[in-house]
Structures are given as C-alpha cells and as structure tokens.
Design a protein around this motif. Structure first.
Motif, PDB file in Angstrom:
ATOM      1  N   ARG A  95       0.864  -1.092  -0.030  1.00  0.00           N
ATOM      2  CA  ARG A  95      -0.046  -0.105   0.054  1.00  0.00           C
ATOM      3  C   ARG A  95       0.855   1.329   0.071  1.00  0.00           C
ATOM      4  O   ARG A  95       1.981   1.292   0.414  1.00  0.00           O
ATOM      5  CB  ARG A  95      -1.029  -0.018   1.233  1.00  0.00           C
ATOM      6  CG  ARG A  95      -0.244  -0.031   2.466  1.00  0.00           C
ATOM      7  CD  ARG A  95      -0.803   0.018   3.842  1.00  0.00           C
ATOM      8  NE  ARG A  95      -0.092   0.121   4.846  1.00  0.00           N
ATOM      9  CZ  ARG A  95      -0.449   0.087   6.100  1.00  0.00           C
ATOM     10  NH1 ARG A  95      -1.918   0.289   6.529  1.00  0.00           N
ATOM     11  NH2 ARG A  95       0.332   0.163   7.155  1.00  0.00           N
ATOM     12  N   ARG A  96       0.227   2.379  -0.226  1.00  0.00           N
ATOM     13  CA  ARG A  96       1.085   3.712  -0.304  1.00  0.00           C
ATOM     14  C   ARG A  96      -0.056   4.629   0.302  1.00  0.00           C
ATOM     15  O   ARG A  96      -1.138   4.523   0.311  1.00  0.00           O
ATOM     16  CB  ARG A  96       1.570   4.105  -1.719  1.00  0.00           C
ATOM     17  CG  ARG A  96       0.147   4.352  -2.739  1.00  0.00           C
ATOM     18  CD  ARG A  96       0.940   4.958  -4.053  1.00  0.00           C
ATOM     19  NE  ARG A  96      -0.109   4.954  -5.110  1.00  0.00           N
ATOM     20  CZ  ARG A  96       0.327   5.783  -6.182  1.00  0.00           C
ATOM     21  NH1 ARG A  96       1.336   6.094  -6.523  1.00  0.00           N
ATOM     22  NH2 ARG A  96      -0.721   5.811  -7.016  1.00  0.00           N
ATOM     23  N   GLY A  97       0.538   5.715   1.124  1.00  0.00           N
ATOM     24  CA  GLY A  97      -0.340   6.728   1.550  1.00  0.00           C
ATOM     25  C   GLY A  97      -1.355   7.323   0.461  1.00  0.00           C
ATOM     26  O   GLY A  97      -1.097   7.559  -0.525  1.00  0.00           O
ATOM     27  N   GLY A  98      -2.556   7.696   1.065  1.00  0.00           N
ATOM     28  CA  GLY A  98      -3.456   8.343   0.283  1.00  0.00           C
ATOM     29  C   GLY A  98      -3.355   9.809   0.213  1.00  0.00           C
ATOM     30  O   GLY A  98      -2.266  10.319   0.636  1.00  0.00           O
ATOM     31  N   ILE A  99      -4.009  10.487  -0.777  1.00  0.00           N
ATOM     32  CA  ILE A  99      -3.810  11.482  -1.032  1.00  0.00           C
ATOM     33  C   ILE A  99      -4.515  12.564  -0.065  1.00  0.00           C
ATOM     34  O   ILE A  99      -4.306  13.814  -0.303  1.00  0.00           O
ATOM     35  CB  ILE A  99      -3.961  12.004  -2.627  1.00  0.00           C
ATOM     36  CG1 ILE A  99      -5.652  11.612  -2.926  1.00  0.00           C
ATOM     37  CG2 ILE A  99      -3.103  11.385  -3.617  1.00  0.00           C
ATOM     38  CD1 ILE A  99      -6.127  12.034  -4.513  1.00  0.00           C
TER      39      ILE A  99
END
Length: 326
Positions: A95-99
C-alpha cells in the motif's frame, strides 16, 4: 478488518486479478479466468489485485438485502458467472499513503512476494528518491525488494550509476537490463519462478517494454516521453500476468510519486542505516545545507540527509482513518 471467511471455507478458492465497478475477474487454480459479482457483505470491502477469495458458482447472497439472489448467466459481453462471498486473510498488503483523508490508503496488491521498482538510466533520468520510497513500501509490506535498471544500452558501461551506491551498500539486489537487446531479461525470468512480483515505475521508464520481453503474449502498448520530458502512461490499470515460464507479474500503471504518508517512521532506520540514532530520532534538528554539520556526521552521501528529512516529515502527516482496511 476483513469479514470472517469461516462460513465459506468449503467453497473453492480463486485469486482476484482485477476489480471492475460492478464485478471482479478471478483466476482459478488452472489459471483460467472467471468473472464474478460480489456478495452483499463485500460491497464495502476494499478488495485489491492478489486477494484470495472464496466463490460460489450459484449466488448464495442477494446483492440487495431482502431480494432473492439473481442467478448470473454467461453472455457474449462477459457476464458474471459466479459470486464472491469471502476474502481470505492477507499474507502481505502493498500500500501507499492516500492523497487525502477520504482515501487514507491506496492499496496496490495483496499476497505478493516481491516488489520490483524500475528505474531508467536516461529518459526519464534515474531518481534515487523514488527508489527510497519504494524501499519503504516494500519494508512496510514485508516484501523482498529489487531495483530493475532499464535502458542500460542507452548509457556507457563506464557509467557505474553512482546514484545507486547507497543501495548497493545495503545489499539491495540491483539488476541491469535492456529489453531491446535482451540483457538481463533471462535472469529476471528465473527470479519470477513461483512468485508473485509487483512491478512499479515512473511512466516512460520502459516498464511495459520489459513486461513484453518477460511475457510476449501480453503485447502491452509502449510509450516513451512527452514533449515535456515526462513519461507517457500506457498501462491504465494493474494487470495480473500469469507467465508461461512460471510465476506471476503484476504490472501497475506508471506512477508520479509514492506517498509514505502515515507509515511508521521506524522503517527509516532500515532505509537510511548510515545515520546514527540521534539523527533518525529527529532529522529536522540537523541542517542539511550546513557543511560543518554534514562533515560532523561523516556521511559518504550527504544528500541523503535531505531525503531522510522529506520522508520523515511526510510520515508525520497522518489522518484518523488510516487504520481502516476497507
């Protein structure tokens, strides 16, 4: 948390390889593809490529509570033929951080084994900052991490790519390739055997060209650069590619950045092992532009202090929804 799959363990298992607006595509044990709808309890669950699911050939849950389940039929347009009713616990989750606060996490792939980040020698130029971010995401997910250098034929062999020396010093696997002349491609095929590998990279780094070399039947469209020097995006959705030679490659759309927003700062000590504990505890207390400070730290790559500071600050930016898995 994912719903309990216990009541559905008697049903067959498949792998979710793509989610559409109203249905999903599943890969069965024989690697054929089946289209399915989602059971009512899964409507709000954030499923992602790679999820292991249980499915029924005949719907067992209505899409709308209080109404009878609709039996799907095969059609010329690829109508759903089954219903997904449960999701199995995830071995890993990339996963990656959301905007923003509405999307606290952007899920990339579940149950992968390795993350490969593509970096071109030129056009677009190699960006160490993106590699550091990818390394953080791989560590957060518990995935093995490799750097795939593309377009190696575009630079002299005398160019040792010193930008990668910090990663070499950590023992990170770096593979130099050229999809055009085949350099390094066979070695990557061997590494894919029996694994699920996620491929990330900026638009234009030659990712689709590499995928076509590894999996010729994919026949992905290749791009290049726009007149502004940025990459043209040719992959618009993650693709689950079952390779004839064994293993699975998950090709993802070209990225502009990889947010580490909300990830654990303790990961930075593994990405930047050359820094002493007092720097890792508060990197912002050190002036990255002061030569005396940099000399005192005795860094081989002083520019890495600024990279550490950027990631450290971004990780501080959390929101209260980031413990939500759905």
């Amino acid at each position: 948390r994912l719903p309990d799959p216990g009541p559905w363990m008697h049903l067959p298992e498949a792998i979710l390889i793509q989610r559409h607006s109203q249905w999903v595509d599943l890969e069965l044990e024989d690697r054929t593809v089946l289209r399915a709808t989602l059971g009512g309890k899964l409507k709000g669950v954030r499923l992602v490529c790679g999820d292991r699911v249980r499915y029924a050939a005949v719907p067992v849950e209505p899409e709308v509570p209080g109404t009878p389940a609709r039996v799907p039929v095969r059609g010329d347009g690829g109508s759903p033929e089954a219903q997904v009713v449960a999701v199995m616990p995830r071995k890993t989750l990339l996963r990656r951080g959301g905007i923003d606060d509405r999307e606290p996490w952007q899920l990339i792939c579940a149950n992968a084994d390795e993350l490969w980040i593509c970096a071109a020698v030129v056009d677009p130029p190699l960006r160490p900052g993106l590699l550091e971010r990818a390394q953080v995401l791989a560590m957060d997910a518990g995935l093995a991490f490799r750097v795939i250098v593309t377009k190696r034929d575009r630079a002299s062999k005398k160019d040792t790519l010193p930008e990668l020396d910090p990663l070499r010093g950590q023992g990170v696997a770096i593979h130099e390739t050229s999809a055009l002349n085949g350099e390094g491609v066979d070695g990557l095929r061997g590494l894919l055997q029996g694994k699920v590998v996620v491929l990330l990279g900026h638009s234009g780094v030659g990712k689709s060209t590499l995928v076509n070399a590894l999996h010729p039947v994919a026949a992905l469209k290749t791009g290049g650069l726009t007149k502004f020097g940025t990459g043209k995006q040719t992959t618009t959705a993650s693709r689950w590619l079952a390779l004839e030679s064994g293993g699975t490659l998950v090709d993802t759309p070209g990225i502009r950045t990889l947010s580490v927003r909300g990830l654990d700062r303790s990961l930075l000590g593994r990405v930047f092992p050359e820094f002493p504990p007092e720097v890792l505890e508060d990197p912002m207390a050190f002036d990255a532009e002061d030569e005396e400070t940099l000399d005192g730290l005795g860094l081989d790559y002083p520019e890495r202090l600024q990279s550490l500071q950027r990631l450290w600050q971004e990780m501080e930016d959390r929101n209260p929804n980031q413990n939500v898995w759905r």
